[in-house]
Write a protein that holds these residues in place. Structure first.
Motif, PDB file in Angstrom:
ATOM      1  N   GLU A 143       0.847  -1.191   0.000  1.00 19.15           N
ATOM      2  CA  GLU A 143       0.000   0.000   0.000  1.00 19.15           C
ATOM      3  C   GLU A 143       0.884   1.243   0.000  1.00 19.15           C
ATOM      4  O   GLU A 143       1.840   1.334   0.750  1.00 19.15           O
ATOM      5  N   GLU A 153      -3.302   3.560  -1.195  1.00 18.54           N
ATOM      6  CA  GLU A 153      -3.778   2.845  -2.376  1.00 18.54           C
ATOM      7  C   GLU A 153      -3.014   1.535  -2.531  1.00 18.54           C
ATOM      8  O   GLU A 153      -1.796   1.492  -2.327  1.00 18.54           O
ATOM      9  N   ASN A 172      -0.535  -0.427  -9.304  1.00 15.04           N
ATOM     10  CA  ASN A 172      -1.941  -0.621  -8.944  1.00 15.04           C
ATOM     11  C   ASN A 172      -2.598  -1.572  -9.946  1.00 15.04           C
ATOM     12  O   ASN A 172      -2.529  -1.337 -11.161  1.00 15.04           O
ATOM     13  N   ARG A 187       2.649   3.166  -8.407  1.00  6.81           N
ATOM     14  CA  ARG A 187       2.515   3.971  -7.193  1.00  6.81           C
ATOM     15  C   ARG A 187       3.876   4.207  -6.528  1.00  6.81           C
ATOM     16  O   ARG A 187       4.055   5.194  -5.842  1.00  6.81           O
ATOM     17  N   THR A 214       1.258   9.815  -6.892  1.00  4.42           N
ATOM     18  CA  THR A 214      -0.106   9.974  -6.380  1.00  4.42           C
ATOM     19  C   THR A 214      -0.893  10.838  -7.367  1.00  4.42           C
ATOM     20  O   THR A 214      -0.350  11.355  -8.339  1.00  4.42           O
TER      21      THR A 214
END
Length: 220
Positions: free
Chosen positions: A155, A159, A183, A190, A204
């Protein structure tokens, strides 16, 4: 007769299956194909890059709103600064179309500079990908020469992303390693890490609105 046909047919089927499995892209190759395609349709993003070596630590911020708006900060901190020299150097810049603004490192005041007509921001259609500026291998090189290993879910900034380790074996026997956390829903990265120089890229705000405007003091 049927038995004879089956005996002749089985080796052919095996050759077809083996050929298909040999030429079919692996799961990792398919992921990087999807990521390459997703990056071509990007509308906005925020990228933070951190790194360090024996002499300095660095922080870079890049905010982009396609097609031609960009805000960047480049900050370098010296571990052992020279006497009478600043411990930090920082450059902040805003580009909007053909207009460019630079913040003075010494006074903090903004000034206008001559811009470039028709310039596109990094990652927008018609411009280079932001990944190309940070010693990252092209996707076609990853697929052709890299050993791609699937990792665990992670994560980043709230996300989820799936980790992929890419290894290139060098002629001298050493390895060069890159870690991508992608992702699985939009196929956009990410986080990317380069192990050799402690460089980390964090993405982001993919395809979310980013307000990039001229400096307020120059619009009054």
């Amino acid at each position: 007769m049927l038995k004879y046909i089956l005996i002749r047919l089985v080796p052919i089927l095996l050759l077809v299956v083996l050929g298909y499995s040999f030429f079919m892209p692996s799961a990792g190759e398919r992921q990087f194909l999807r990521t390459e395609a997703a990056l071509k349709n990007v509308q906005s993003y925020r990228l933070e890059v951190t790194g360090q070596d024996q002499a300095t630590t660095s922080y870079n911020l890049l905010e982009v709103s396609c097609p031609d708006r960009m805000h960047s900060i480049e900050k370098t901190t010296f571990v052992n600064p020279q006497p009478d020299s600043p411990a930090e150097q920082e450059t902040e810049r805003i580009i909007i179309g053909a207009k460019e603004y630079l913040k003075s490192p010494s006074t903090g005041a903004w000034g206008a500079l001559p811009g470039i007509v028709g310039r596109r921001s990094p990652g927008c259609a018609g411009a280079a990908s932001p990944l190309q500026a940070w010693q990252l291998p092209p996707f076609k090189v990853i697929r052709a020469l890299g050993h791609i290993e699937k990792g665990a879910m992670d994560e980043v900034s709230g996300e989820p992303c799936l980790q992929w380790k890419v290894t290139f074996r060098q002629p001298n026997g050493t390895e060069k390693n890159f870690e991508y956390c992608i992702n699985p829903d939009d196929n956009l990265p990410r986080r990317i890490r380069i192990a050799e120089n402690s460089l980390q890229m964090t993405f982001t705000n993919w395809n979310k609105p980013l307000a990039i405007e001229p400096p307020a003091e120059l619009t009054q």
